[in-house]
Design a protein around this motif. Structure first.
Motif, PDB file in Angstrom:
ATOM      1  N   ARG B  71     112.277  -4.031 -14.475  1.00 36.55           N
ATOM      2  CA  ARG B  71     113.215  -4.170 -15.613  1.00 36.55           C
ATOM      3  C   ARG B  71     112.444  -4.173 -16.935  1.00 36.55           C
ATOM      4  O   ARG B  71     112.882  -3.586 -17.919  1.00 36.55           O
ATOM      5  CB  ARG B  71     114.035  -5.452 -15.471  1.00 36.55           C
ATOM      6  CG  ARG B  71     115.188  -5.315 -14.510  1.00 36.55           C
ATOM      7  CD  ARG B  71     116.173  -6.442 -14.699  1.00 36.55           C
ATOM      8  NE  ARG B  71     115.663  -7.718 -14.247  1.00 36.55           N
ATOM      9  CZ  ARG B  71     115.815  -8.175 -12.999  1.00 36.55           C
ATOM     10  NH1 ARG B  71     116.454  -7.470 -12.105  1.00 36.55           N
ATOM     11  NH2 ARG B  71     115.328  -9.347 -12.654  1.00 36.55           N
ATOM     12  N   LEU B  72     111.294  -4.856 -16.944  1.00 35.59           N
ATOM     13  CA  LEU B  72     110.466  -4.904 -18.163  1.00 35.59           C
ATOM     14  C   LEU B  72     109.998  -3.496 -18.543  1.00 35.59           C
ATOM     15  O   LEU B  72     110.068  -3.111 -19.719  1.00 35.59           O
ATOM     16  CB  LEU B  72     109.270  -5.831 -17.932  1.00 35.59           C
ATOM     17  CG  LEU B  72     108.333  -6.033 -19.120  1.00 35.59           C
ATOM     18  CD1 LEU B  72     109.048  -6.754 -20.255  1.00 35.59           C
ATOM     19  CD2 LEU B  72     107.093  -6.811 -18.721  1.00 35.59           C
ATOM     20  N   ALA B  73     109.562  -2.728 -17.540  1.00 38.44           N
ATOM     21  CA  ALA B  73     109.098  -1.360 -17.803  1.00 38.44           C
ATOM     22  C   ALA B  73     110.241  -0.500 -18.341  1.00 38.44           C
ATOM     23  O   ALA B  73     110.067   0.225 -19.330  1.00 38.44           O
ATOM     24  CB  ALA B  73     108.538  -0.749 -16.523  1.00 38.44           C
ATOM     25  N   HIS B  74     111.401  -0.623 -17.708  1.00 31.45           N
ATOM     26  CA  HIS B  74     112.565   0.167 -18.126  1.00 31.45           C
ATOM     27  C   HIS B  74     112.945  -0.163 -19.576  1.00 31.45           C
ATOM     28  O   HIS B  74     113.108   0.733 -20.418  1.00 31.45           O
ATOM     29  CB  HIS B  74     113.722  -0.143 -17.160  1.00 31.45           C
ATOM     30  CG  HIS B  74     114.935   0.689 -17.388  1.00 31.45           C
ATOM     31  ND1 HIS B  74     116.000   0.683 -16.544  1.00 31.45           N
ATOM     32  CD2 HIS B  74     115.280   1.530 -18.382  1.00 31.45           C
ATOM     33  CE1 HIS B  74     116.938   1.514 -16.988  1.00 31.45           C
ATOM     34  NE2 HIS B  74     116.529   2.028 -18.115  1.00 31.45           N
ATOM     35  N   GLY B 121     111.959  11.693 -20.562  1.00 31.59           N
ATOM     36  CA  GLY B 121     112.043  12.146 -19.173  1.00 31.59           C
ATOM     37  C   GLY B 121     112.008  10.967 -18.213  1.00 31.59           C
ATOM     38  O   GLY B 121     112.722  10.949 -17.206  1.00 31.59           O
ATOM     39  N   TYR B 122     111.181   9.984 -18.545  1.00 31.76           N
ATOM     40  CA  TYR B 122     111.087   8.753 -17.731  1.00 31.76           C
ATOM     41  C   TYR B 122     112.465   8.089 -17.642  1.00 31.76           C
ATOM     42  O   TYR B 122     112.913   7.704 -16.562  1.00 31.76           O
ATOM     43  CB  TYR B 122     110.071   7.828 -18.405  1.00 31.76           C
ATOM     44  CG  TYR B 122     109.987   6.425 -17.865  1.00 31.76           C
ATOM     45  CD1 TYR B 122     109.009   6.088 -16.922  1.00 31.76           C
ATOM     46  CD2 TYR B 122     110.839   5.417 -18.301  1.00 31.76           C
ATOM     47  CE1 TYR B 122     108.922   4.798 -16.433  1.00 31.76           C
ATOM     48  CE2 TYR B 122     110.756   4.138 -17.811  1.00 31.76           C
ATOM     49  CZ  TYR B 122     109.793   3.834 -16.881  1.00 31.76           C
ATOM     50  OH  TYR B 122     109.709   2.541 -16.399  1.00 31.76           O
ATOM     51  N   LEU B 123     113.149   7.989 -18.774  1.00 28.48           N
ATOM     52  CA  LEU B 123     114.475   7.344 -18.797  1.00 28.48           C
ATOM     53  C   LEU B 123     115.501   8.201 -18.050  1.00 28.48           C
ATOM     54  O   LEU B 123     116.346   7.663 -17.322  1.00 28.48           O
ATOM     55  CB  LEU B 123     114.929   7.095 -20.240  1.00 28.48           C
ATOM     56  CG  LEU B 123     114.100   6.093 -21.034  1.00 28.48           C
ATOM     57  CD1 LEU B 123     114.575   6.037 -22.474  1.00 28.48           C
ATOM     58  CD2 LEU B 123     114.170   4.699 -20.422  1.00 28.48           C
ATOM     59  N   LEU B 124     115.407   9.529 -18.203  1.00 31.19           N
ATOM     60  CA  LEU B 124     116.327  10.424 -17.499  1.00 31.19           C
ATOM     61  C   LEU B 124     116.108  10.330 -15.990  1.00 31.19           C
ATOM     62  O   LEU B 124     117.063  10.306 -15.221  1.00 31.19           O
ATOM     63  CB  LEU B 124     116.137  11.872 -17.971  1.00 31.19           C
ATOM     64  CG  LEU B 124     116.637  12.185 -19.376  1.00 31.19           C
ATOM     65  CD1 LEU B 124     116.238  13.594 -19.785  1.00 31.19           C
ATOM     66  CD2 LEU B 124     118.160  12.061 -19.440  1.00 31.19           C
ATOM     67  N   LEU B 125     114.842  10.267 -15.584  1.00 33.33           N
ATOM     68  CA  LEU B 125     114.500  10.155 -14.164  1.00 33.33           C
ATOM     69  C   LEU B 125     115.144   8.907 -13.559  1.00 33.33           C
ATOM     70  O   LEU B 125     115.708   8.955 -12.466  1.00 33.33           O
ATOM     71  CB  LEU B 125     112.973  10.102 -14.009  1.00 33.33           C
ATOM     72  CG  LEU B 125     112.434   9.980 -12.586  1.00 33.33           C
ATOM     73  CD1 LEU B 125     112.557  11.317 -11.863  1.00 33.33           C
ATOM     74  CD2 LEU B 125     110.977   9.549 -12.585  1.00 33.33           C
ATOM     75  N   ARG B 126     115.070   7.823 -14.279  1.00 36.05           N
ATOM     76  CA  ARG B 126     115.658   6.568 -13.792  1.00 36.05           C
ATOM     77  C   ARG B 126     117.166   6.715 -13.614  1.00 36.05           C
ATOM     78  O   ARG B 126     117.735   6.198 -12.656  1.00 36.05           O
ATOM     79  CB  ARG B 126     115.392   5.432 -14.773  1.00 36.05           C
ATOM     80  CG  ARG B 126     113.965   5.094 -14.978  1.00 36.05           C
ATOM     81  CD  ARG B 126     113.842   3.746 -15.632  1.00 36.05           C
ATOM     82  NE  ARG B 126     114.114   2.718 -14.663  1.00 36.05           N
ATOM     83  CZ  ARG B 126     113.192   1.920 -14.147  1.00 36.05           C
ATOM     84  NH1 ARG B 126     111.960   1.999 -14.538  1.00 36.05           N
ATOM     85  NH2 ARG B 126     113.511   1.022 -13.253  1.00 36.05           N
ATOM     86  N   GLY B 127     117.771   7.431 -14.560  1.00 32.07           N
ATOM     87  CA  GLY B 127     119.223   7.585 -14.512  1.00 32.07           C
ATOM     88  C   GLY B 127     119.680   8.566 -13.445  1.00 32.07           C
ATOM     89  O   GLY B 127     120.811   8.505 -12.989  1.00 32.07           O
ATOM     90  N   MET B 128     118.767   9.477 -13.045  1.00 32.98           N
ATOM     91  CA  MET B 128     119.169  10.547 -12.113  1.00 32.98           C
ATOM     92  C   MET B 128     119.124  10.123 -10.646  1.00 32.98           C
ATOM     93  O   MET B 128     119.838  10.682  -9.827  1.00 32.98           O
ATOM     94  CB  MET B 128     118.251  11.758 -12.306  1.00 32.98           C
ATOM     95  CG  MET B 128     118.695  12.676 -13.425  1.00 32.98           C
ATOM     96  SD  MET B 128     117.399  13.817 -13.907  1.00 32.98           S
ATOM     97  CE  MET B 128     117.012  14.601 -12.374  1.00 32.98           C
ATOM     98  N   ILE B 129     118.264   9.183 -10.307  1.00 30.39           N
ATOM     99  CA  ILE B 129     118.097   8.821  -8.889  1.00 30.39           C
ATOM    100  C   ILE B 129     119.004   7.637  -8.547  1.00 30.39           C
ATOM    101  O   ILE B 129     118.908   6.567  -9.153  1.00 30.39           O
ATOM    102  CB  ILE B 129     116.611   8.502  -8.581  1.00 30.39           C
ATOM    103  CG1 ILE B 129     115.753   9.742  -8.894  1.00 30.39           C
ATOM    104  CG2 ILE B 129     116.434   8.082  -7.127  1.00 30.39           C
ATOM    105  CD1 ILE B 129     114.280   9.538  -8.811  1.00 30.39           C
ATOM    106  N   ASP B 130     119.888   7.843  -7.581  1.00 30.37           N
ATOM    107  CA  ASP B 130     120.857   6.799  -7.223  1.00 30.37           C
ATOM    108  C   ASP B 130     120.200   5.627  -6.498  1.00 30.37           C
ATOM    109  O   ASP B 130     120.556   4.483  -6.729  1.00 30.37           O
ATOM    110  CB  ASP B 130     121.963   7.397  -6.335  1.00 30.37           C
ATOM    111  CG  ASP B 130     122.876   8.291  -7.158  1.00 30.37           C
ATOM    112  OD1 ASP B 130     122.991   8.042  -8.371  1.00 30.37           O
ATOM    113  OD2 ASP B 130     123.449   9.246  -6.597  1.00 30.37           O
ATOM    114  N   ASP B 131     119.244   5.935  -5.610  1.00 26.94           N
ATOM    115  CA  ASP B 131     118.569   4.863  -4.862  1.00 26.94           C
ATOM    116  C   ASP B 131     117.693   4.076  -5.847  1.00 26.94           C
ATOM    117  O   ASP B 131     116.704   4.596  -6.363  1.00 26.94           O
ATOM    118  CB  ASP B 131     117.715   5.500  -3.752  1.00 26.94           C
ATOM    119  CG  ASP B 131     116.988   4.448  -2.918  1.00 26.94           C
ATOM    120  OD1 ASP B 131     117.051   3.257  -3.274  1.00 26.94           O
ATOM    121  OD2 ASP B 131     116.364   4.830  -1.913  1.00 26.94           O
TER     122      ASP B 131
END
Lengths: 61, 215
Positions: B71-74, B121-131
């Motif tokens: 959560r801190l990284a995000h 891209g890092y933020l988009l990656l987080r949003g794209m993966i459901d698991d």
């Protein structure tokens, strides 16, 4: 060199808009989630509170 | 705690404005447009700081699978993207009257844009993966890899011949600016660091509440 105050104003104005918008997003989202959390807790307690009514009603025909 | 941090942030930002507009003199060469630097330089500092926090939190996440570290990284990546975007925008606004152009493919401008796009891209990656767990793991790897770009951005003005000037404060040797301008910059550094801390605290809390709501 001219002072270009319009550019200074544009930079600071943009920063204010961006930062205030983000702050407002955080505050609003936090309130939404807190309210949703309170509602979830109330829903969890509701079946216990309604249990006596359910038993009083008796079996359905 | 949150209120105290908020209060200190407002106080710091007010002090920064007073220093930048009231105390610091008009710069002899650039004129008043140089006052944008009291916004631009602390913004890039917060960007660096935020991405270093992403790096550390990502390493901790991969080592311990700690949800708090994730959560801190995000949260830090999001705040970092915000401030890096602000750095690029304010730099561009400053560049037009000073360099005569809004944008040039200079080494510093290009490398900071790559940094911005990587964390976007890092933020988009987080949003794209459901698991959730898988997304956190991939993001942590990207958070570590992307951090290698930070020294590249900072030293680009020393390693290549660029239009962008060399670092003023974080450079070897004494800073080539008068003490009062340096003081105004330092006050704004503190204010922006407080603002980063305030945003980070609130964003981490929102992410925790979101995780609780999903559970």
């Amino acid at each position: 060199m001219p002072d270009n105050w319009a550019f200074v104003l544009a930079a600071y104005g943009l920063a204010v808009v961006v930062l205030v918008t983000y702050w407002r997003f955080l505050v609003r989202r936090e309130h939404e989630l807190q309210d949703a959390g309170v509602m979830r807790q109330q829903l969890r307690h509701e079946p216990d509170a309604s249990a006596p009514h359910a038993t009083q009603r008796g079996p359905l025909p | 705690m949150k209120r105290l941090l908020g209060f200190l942030t407002v106080l710091g930002l007010a002090a920064g404005l007073v220093m930048g507009f009231g105390v610091a003199p008009r710069e002899a060469t650039q004129g008043n447009v140089q006052r944008i630097m009291y916004l631009h330089v602390p913004s890039v500092w917060v960007g660096y700081l935020a991405f270093v926090v992403v790096l550390v939190a990502s390493i901790v996440y991969l080592a311990r699978r700690s949800e708090a570290a994730d959560r801190l990284a995000h949260a830090s990546a999001e705040v970092g993207v915000l401030f890096t975007g602000l750095t690029i925008a304010t730099g561009s606004i400053w560049g037009k009257p000073t360099w005569g152009t809004w944008w040039t493919w200079d080494a510093r401008l290009t490398s900071v844009s790559i940094l911005f796009v990587m964390y976007l891209g890092y933020l988009l990656l987080r949003g794209m993966i459901d698991d959730r767990e898988r997304g956190a793991r991939f993001a942590a790897v990207l958070g570590i890899v992307a951090a290698f770009n930070i020294p590249l951005v900072h030293f680009s003005v020393l390693w290549w011949r660029t239009l962008h000037q060399p670092p003023t404060l974080m450079a070897p040797g004494p800073a080539p600016v008068p003490g009062i301008i340096k003081a105004a910059l330092y006050v704004n550094f503190v204010a922006f660091t407080l603002l980063y801390g305030y945003f980070l605290t609130r964003r981490v809390r929102v992410l925790r509440l979101e995780a609780e709501a999903e559970a």
